[in-house]
Write a protein that holds these residues in place. Sequence first.
Motif, PDB file in Angstrom:
ATOM      1  N   TYR A 141      -1.763  13.616 -57.643  1.00 60.06           N
ATOM      2  CA  TYR A 141      -0.458  13.856 -57.903  1.00 60.06           C
ATOM      3  C   TYR A 141       0.151  14.980 -57.363  1.00 60.06           C
ATOM      4  O   TYR A 141       1.565  15.086 -57.215  1.00 60.06           O
ATOM      5  CB  TYR A 141      -0.037  14.077 -59.565  1.00 60.06           C
ATOM      6  N   ARG A 142      -0.234  16.016 -56.780  1.00 57.06           N
ATOM      7  CA  ARG A 142       0.050  17.188 -56.108  1.00 57.06           C
ATOM      8  C   ARG A 142       1.168  16.954 -55.147  1.00 57.06           C
ATOM      9  O   ARG A 142       2.235  17.737 -55.017  1.00 57.06           O
ATOM     10  CB  ARG A 142      -1.090  18.067 -55.506  1.00 57.06           C
ATOM     11  N   SER A 143       0.746  16.121 -54.203  1.00 58.02           N
ATOM     12  CA  SER A 143       1.810  15.870 -52.868  1.00 58.02           C
ATOM     13  C   SER A 143       3.007  15.610 -53.403  1.00 58.02           C
ATOM     14  O   SER A 143       4.076  15.670 -52.544  1.00 58.02           O
ATOM     15  CB  SER A 143       1.232  15.095 -52.089  1.00 58.02           C
ATOM     16  N   ALA A 144       3.220  14.911 -54.520  1.00 57.42           N
ATOM     17  CA  ALA A 144       4.748  14.543 -55.224  1.00 57.42           C
ATOM     18  C   ALA A 144       5.561  15.547 -55.203  1.00 57.42           C
ATOM     19  O   ALA A 144       6.777  15.389 -55.281  1.00 57.42           O
ATOM     20  CB  ALA A 144       4.583  13.646 -56.193  1.00 57.42           C
ATOM     21  N   ALA A 145       5.148  17.065 -55.144  1.00 56.11           N
ATOM     22  CA  ALA A 145       5.923  18.109 -55.639  1.00 56.11           C
ATOM     23  C   ALA A 145       6.447  18.449 -54.285  1.00 56.11           C
ATOM     24  O   ALA A 145       7.676  18.897 -54.519  1.00 56.11           O
ATOM     25  CB  ALA A 145       5.140  19.308 -55.858  1.00 56.11           C
TER      26      ALA A 145
ATOM     27  N   LYS B 209      -4.775   5.927 -51.092  1.00 55.42           N
ATOM     28  CA  LYS B 209      -5.700   6.004 -52.264  1.00 55.42           C
ATOM     29  C   LYS B 209      -5.471   7.415 -52.767  1.00 55.42           C
ATOM     30  O   LYS B 209      -5.481   7.523 -53.924  1.00 55.42           O
ATOM     31  CB  LYS B 209      -7.086   5.893 -51.913  1.00 55.42           C
ATOM     32  N   ASP B 210      -5.590   8.432 -52.136  1.00 52.35           N
ATOM     33  CA  ASP B 210      -5.302   9.907 -52.514  1.00 52.35           C
ATOM     34  C   ASP B 210      -4.129  10.459 -53.092  1.00 52.35           C
ATOM     35  O   ASP B 210      -4.059  11.510 -53.688  1.00 52.35           O
ATOM     36  CB  ASP B 210      -5.947  11.064 -51.203  1.00 52.35           C
ATOM     37  N   ASN B 211      -3.129   9.717 -52.765  1.00 50.94           N
ATOM     38  CA  ASN B 211      -1.771  10.174 -52.964  1.00 50.94           C
ATOM     39  C   ASN B 211      -0.911   8.937 -53.860  1.00 50.94           C
ATOM     40  O   ASN B 211      -0.656   7.897 -53.279  1.00 50.94           O
ATOM     41  CB  ASN B 211      -0.997  10.443 -51.904  1.00 50.94           C
ATOM     42  N   ARG B 212      -0.782   9.075 -55.125  1.00 52.42           N
ATOM     43  CA  ARG B 212      -0.225   8.243 -55.903  1.00 52.42           C
ATOM     44  C   ARG B 212       1.254   8.160 -55.692  1.00 52.42           C
ATOM     45  O   ARG B 212       1.969   7.050 -55.877  1.00 52.42           O
ATOM     46  CB  ARG B 212      -0.440   8.687 -57.600  1.00 52.42           C
ATOM     47  N   TRP B 213       2.098   9.052 -55.108  1.00 52.04           N
ATOM     48  CA  TRP B 213       3.321   9.301 -55.161  1.00 52.04           C
ATOM     49  C   TRP B 213       3.805   9.235 -53.800  1.00 52.04           C
ATOM     50  O   TRP B 213       5.019   9.504 -53.485  1.00 52.04           O
ATOM     51  CB  TRP B 213       4.127   9.921 -56.028  1.00 52.04           C
ATOM     52  N   LYS B 214       2.810   9.340 -52.670  1.00 49.69           N
ATOM     53  CA  LYS B 214       3.204   9.462 -51.304  1.00 49.69           C
ATOM     54  C   LYS B 214       2.585   8.059 -50.803  1.00 49.69           C
ATOM     55  O   LYS B 214       1.401   7.921 -51.020  1.00 49.69           O
ATOM     56  CB  LYS B 214       3.033  10.690 -50.826  1.00 49.69           C
ATOM     57  N   LYS B 215       3.092   7.567 -49.937  1.00 47.64           N
ATOM     58  CA  LYS B 215       2.476   6.446 -49.128  1.00 47.64           C
ATOM     59  C   LYS B 215       2.955   6.473 -47.602  1.00 47.64           C
ATOM     60  O   LYS B 215       3.769   6.848 -47.340  1.00 47.64           O
ATOM     61  CB  LYS B 215       2.857   5.052 -49.655  1.00 47.64           C
ATOM     62  N   LYS B 216       1.814   5.934 -46.677  1.00 45.22           N
ATOM     63  CA  LYS B 216       2.026   5.932 -45.369  1.00 45.22           C
ATOM     64  C   LYS B 216       1.538   4.501 -45.022  1.00 45.22           C
ATOM     65  O   LYS B 216       0.575   3.999 -45.233  1.00 45.22           O
ATOM     66  CB  LYS B 216       1.086   6.997 -44.822  1.00 45.22           C
ATOM     67  N   SER B 217       2.452   4.093 -44.002  1.00 42.41           N
ATOM     68  CA  SER B 217       1.966   2.675 -43.290  1.00 42.41           C
ATOM     69  C   SER B 217       2.571   2.781 -41.960  1.00 42.41           C
ATOM     70  O   SER B 217       3.603   3.335 -41.659  1.00 42.41           O
ATOM     71  CB  SER B 217       2.252   1.551 -44.153  1.00 42.41           C
ATOM     72  N   LEU B 218       2.228   1.641 -41.185  1.00 46.17           N
ATOM     73  CA  LEU B 218       2.775   1.222 -39.923  1.00 46.17           C
ATOM     74  C   LEU B 218       3.089  -0.052 -39.896  1.00 46.17           C
ATOM     75  O   LEU B 218       2.502  -0.754 -40.537  1.00 46.17           O
ATOM     76  CB  LEU B 218       2.111   2.174 -38.769  1.00 46.17           C
ATOM     77  N   ALA B 219       3.798  -0.556 -38.878  1.00 44.25           N
ATOM     78  CA  ALA B 219       4.246  -1.985 -38.834  1.00 44.25           C
ATOM     79  C   ALA B 219       4.260  -2.028 -37.092  1.00 44.25           C
ATOM     80  O   ALA B 219       4.894  -1.174 -36.486  1.00 44.25           O
ATOM     81  CB  ALA B 219       5.108  -2.489 -39.545  1.00 44.25           C
ATOM     82  N   VAL B 220       3.916  -3.109 -36.743  1.00 44.15           N
ATOM     83  CA  VAL B 220       4.038  -3.318 -35.162  1.00 44.15           C
ATOM     84  C   VAL B 220       5.188  -4.558 -34.951  1.00 44.15           C
ATOM     85  O   VAL B 220       5.043  -5.523 -35.624  1.00 44.15           O
ATOM     86  CB  VAL B 220       2.771  -3.679 -34.442  1.00 44.15           C
TER      87      VAL B 220
END
Length: 1332
Positions: free
Chosen positions: A560-564, A1012-1023
């Motif tokens: 949850y920490r990264s949500a801060a 998986k490690d960040n409930r409130w931050k997400k990363k992705s990419l698309a082509v």
Amino acid sequence: MEHKKNFISCPVCKTSHVTPLNTRNDGVFASTCENCGHFFKFRSIAPYKSSITFSVNGKQVTVGTEYSSSATLNDFLRQSRLSMGTKVFCKQGGCGICIVVAKMTLNPNGTPVTANINSCLCPLFVCDGWEITTIEGLGSTKTTMHKIQSTLSSFGGTQCGYCSPGHVMNMYGLMQQYPNLTKQDTEDNFEGNLCRCTGYRPILDAMKSLVPATPPDIEDLSTKLCKTTGQPCASRSDNCGGGCSSHGDPRSIQMVFGDTRWEKATDLANLYQILSQTSGQKVRLLGANTGTGYFYEEAIQNFDVVIDISGVPELYVNTHDAQTKTFTLGGCLTLTDLMNIFKREASKVGGNPNFKELKKYLYRVASSPIRNRGTWSGNLMLKNKHHSFPSDIFNIMTVVGASLTIGQTPQSVVICDAFYKTDMTGKCLSKATFKEFGPNDVVACFKVMPRSQNCLAHVNGAFRCAVDKVHGYLVTSRPIISIGGISDTFHRATATEQYLYGKQLSSPATISGALTALAAEVIPTDAVGLTSASYRKTVACALLYKFFLRVLGDSASYQYRSAADVLHDIRPLSSGVQTYDTNKQEWPLNEPLKKLEADRQCTGEAEYTDDLPAYPGQLYASFVTSTEANATVQSINSDEALKIAGVVKVLTSFDIPQGATNDVQPPSSFSKELEPEELFSSGKVMYYGQSLALVIAESQDAADQGARAVKVTYNSIQTPVITIDDAIAAKTYFKKPLPDITFGTPDQAIASAPHQLNGTFATQEQMHFHMETHASVCVPTEDGFDIVTTTQWPDGIQQAVSTVTGIQKSNIDVSVKRLGGAYGGKITRNNIVAAACALAAKLTNRPVRARQTIQTNLRMMGRRFPHKFVYRVGFDDNGKLLGIDMKIYEGQGYLPNEDSASFFFAFIDNAYYCANWKLSVEAMRTNTPMNTSCRAPVSTPAVLAIENMMEKVARSLNKDPATVKQLNFYKEGQRTLVGEVLTHCNIRAVMTELMTSAQVNTRQSLFTFFNKDNRWKKKSLAVVPVKFALSWAYSMYTVTVSVHGRDGSVSVSHGAVEMGQGLNTKVAQVVAYELGIPIDHVTVKTTSSTMSANNNTTGGSVTSEECCKGAIQCCKEVTANMKPVKDKMVNPTWLDLVDKCYYDNIVLSARYSVAGILPENGGDIIAYYSYGAACSEVELDVLTGEYQINRVDIVYDCGESLNPAVDIGQVEGSFVMGLGYSLTEEIAYDPKTGKMFNNDTWGYHPPTNKDIPVDFRISLLKNAPNPSGVLRSKASGEPPLNTACSTFFALRNCIEEARKDAGQTGEFDFQPPATIEKVQMACLVDPSQFAI
Ligand SMILES: Cc1cc2nc3c(=O)[nH]c(=O)nc-3n(C[C@H](O)[C@H](O)[C@H](O)COP(=O)(O)OP(=O)(O)OC[C@H]3O[C@@H](n4cnc5c(N)ncnc54)[C@H](O)[C@@H]3O)c2cc1C
Ligand code: FES
Ligand code: FES
């Protein structure tokens, strides 16, 4: 004799006399003594000044009531023509093209401040004693360019150039203001400068390259010393006579305008004296006037008395009392002052970190030039007057616990809560005091806004509490929770504050209890134009949750920490890499040359339509537009308008001359099924903002006032048809634009496919948002008109003007030097403005000028077409496409235009082969303006739609979308939907390079762990890969090349329009190459309908190469003419050869018309395809929906680029315009009236410089000469835009991850633009899941 205090005494008999009224002004007067009859002269020095004096680039100017009280510095600079390089667009502080640098003496007891300011919001009459530097004051191509100007130019930081002076001046101001400016400061302080062309990367790179090495440059600006002070001269102007206004007259100002009185208060007592004298009148205290940028009702002309408080010394108090630990800040301190104070406190040894948080928050308030002028007290007063205003300063003052002092004596002191409701009539907010933070205080501030910068908040919040960490984060004093953007009445979460006091934040029960308490007291207002109440409520809860995580730090569970964190706060400096091949053997072909006009654009010398000097007798025009979208005009009453001084005439449809037609829509090769487009409605009103009448007046002010005074009544008012769904329901179909296309047996193929999917997908409109609004200047000549106008299509203007005036085309001369952005919005939409001016010029026989305001421009003119796609698709286990059935509905607006829908068959397949296709296109009528091509028309929505389908196909099979896409790529020899066989297909080469260079697979796999490690931050990419069809079939451009005898210089004229795309530069390169001469011998002339008649519009990306083609033919002809002479000479120089030809009467001019062969006459529709692919990585803050584009890689096939610098610029600029389309640019209508809300910089949100990718890598495909292209090149203006939707799909992937965490795994629909509201709502954020 001097007169003082309004008395004079006769020099002979000494009798005292009261001076006549006019001697209250300075001057020399004559009088006769009533006592002794002595006639004498006296000099009057009034106690007040009735004019102001300041300097512009070192030249002293004095202005008085010949300007109106509401005139701005920008009005003055442009009307006096002292600075035509200072541009104007929004007049809201929202675009930055008007920025100048001012040395301001505000606090009479303080030192002057030098800073960048928005001249459009700066009242002219506050400038007394100031020194203004404009773009012309820095440097010029005719003397020496300033380093900032030359750097911006050489970095390719200018395309159309309309924004360039504003960028230069912003940087100049920053360098003046901050001697130790860093790269980070630079990037942080460009939020107030919009650019629609470049995509910002080259601008930021240019500006950052100037620091920190160059600060002395600013001091070196001029080696001249001031004749008056002996200090370095602030101006580079050669004619500076030492007249800087700092040597000015310290008297206060009192001026009487038509209906407004202007006073400048000298101190607080004087201010209250004036206030007491003016009670009962409408009085406006004037801070910096920036509030007018948002609240038009604050405009000076709406008040009886304006009191400039900027000279009141008490309002500049700025102290910190170490004993009482109290800060005192005067009401005239600016937001920049506040920032500097917080910065100073944070950087002190042992400084409290909460000040850093406040400083960071201020960086997200307004923009650097607004912060330099806007005061904190003015901001709080806006909140006081307009409770719903989501003031960030109110949050700050609340969270520091400020006490606000109102009045002189007796003073009242209130806290923010009470101030909010205080009646401030006749009062001044003079100062704020607050205490230092305690050691256990934690402050956190958040601002959630539609894009990264320079916007008002959807929701903002400032939170504070003192905690005892050792005892479970016990809340030891009553916290402060200030939240904006909720409603008129809510701003402080008192119940939640009460709840939290004395509780332990380490307890999950406290967290959920507080969130429940907050949810109960936050009740957002729902209104059209605002984000939804449910969004704002969850965001308010999310901000409180973020605050808790901030307080808990590492005590919160790691996921949850990264949500801060706030993404914008941790955004790194942006950077870019550009990779391309260039072959020096071929230079100047293939050379990355800067654009021909770049220097003049960066010095402000480049002239645009509205920069032309006023013609003698010139009139000004302003449109009267409809306020209904589906009604009949009952009456148009001009009586009141005609009473306004200066109003000359009001034109309506009845003024169209006999024999002419009320129709501005020219028949053309690309719009075959046309209905007339009325210049002024003859009865039926079809959209909100439609042109009804034109007011012509002696000044722009009078014309605008007149337009407001015209009264229009309507009858038969009906509910407007706004959306495509409305149109389908109302069955408002136009004629089908394209017969249905069937390839193979789609129905059977889909039915028998192992997998089927169906769905709908909608794409929205997009504003062109060219910062040069439509403008036109029409001068009647003895047999017709000379017209200078903002069009991409001079021939279209000739047609429109001819139709509405009855003058034949050959007597209408249209010329265009350059455009300040166009993007398709000036193909046919300028016809209305140019035709209206021409009609007015004909009827008055005087020159007429019109320039649209941003509001009229955005509301009246059409946008990118919106679409709805309904599809079925069949595919096999690997995702191989077997059959597609797609129906497309295109929203045309109230009339069909430009036949765009009929081109879907060239784009809808994108890069994918499918043997069985069914395509059906419908054109729908809506009560909105007539839509029009917008950069990469047709292809942009087509690519978004087909990519959406491909992503769905891949997801349904649980496969990687990039793999499924590659599986379906076209192969050479396959037939496209257009029907021709595909050759030289580079899509695989492009994609392979991208997948490798962007390390797509490796990065994607790392995101799995991150998510998986960040409930409130997400990363992705698309082509997203793109195949783009380029057509020459509709071209018609005439080019003339003339070699001039005696000096060998060469002039080129062509029928296309330079609007930032680098067309002139490419043409000049080709001419230089063909003739074998240096490029500086070549000049490209203003486009003129006489030199090049019947030309097609500039658009479709191919005009540059078509003009190059024409130029090559001309050069060949001239070379052939010269050959016999040359053959008789021995190795002649170019000059010798030209000279000899000149004397031998050899024809040294050639003209060539590049004419495409229409498909119906056997021509190919498609000349060639270009290919590209992008990989975009985004990071999402699930709690608020805010996102950041971390990295974008683009590989683009530009053939053998004619000019890689120009082409890279086109790739970047179009990509960023595509970002706006996919992400931030949203349009909302009132369903009842059809009024579009987003017609200014507050409501409409093109990307700013921190919305672009942090890491932006562009590569032009190497070794890829185009066998069908002009000199092996390919076009670049439009195709790369279509790759920008990769950001949309990357975001969609992030949302999918968030939904999984929220317990939802099924497929979901998500439609562009991906505004932060839509993103957050799609993430299913539920405060009950806010765990610690
Ligand atoms: C482009 C732009 C972006 C902005 N973005 C933001 C933002 O992100 N967040 C935000 O919170 N704000 C934002 N603002 C608002 C901005 O902060 C205010 O316009 C500014 O602070 C007002 O100060 P001013 O001195 O210009 O006031 P003015 O415009 O001169 O005055 C505003 C009102 O206050 C009154 N007034 C001024 N001073 C006093 C006084 N001392 N006592 C009594 N009455 C007084 C005036 O009579 C007037 O009614 C933005 C403004 C612009 C133009
Ligand atoms: S014109 Fe001044 S900021 Fe737009
Ligand atoms: S170059 Fe910036 S708007 Fe055109």
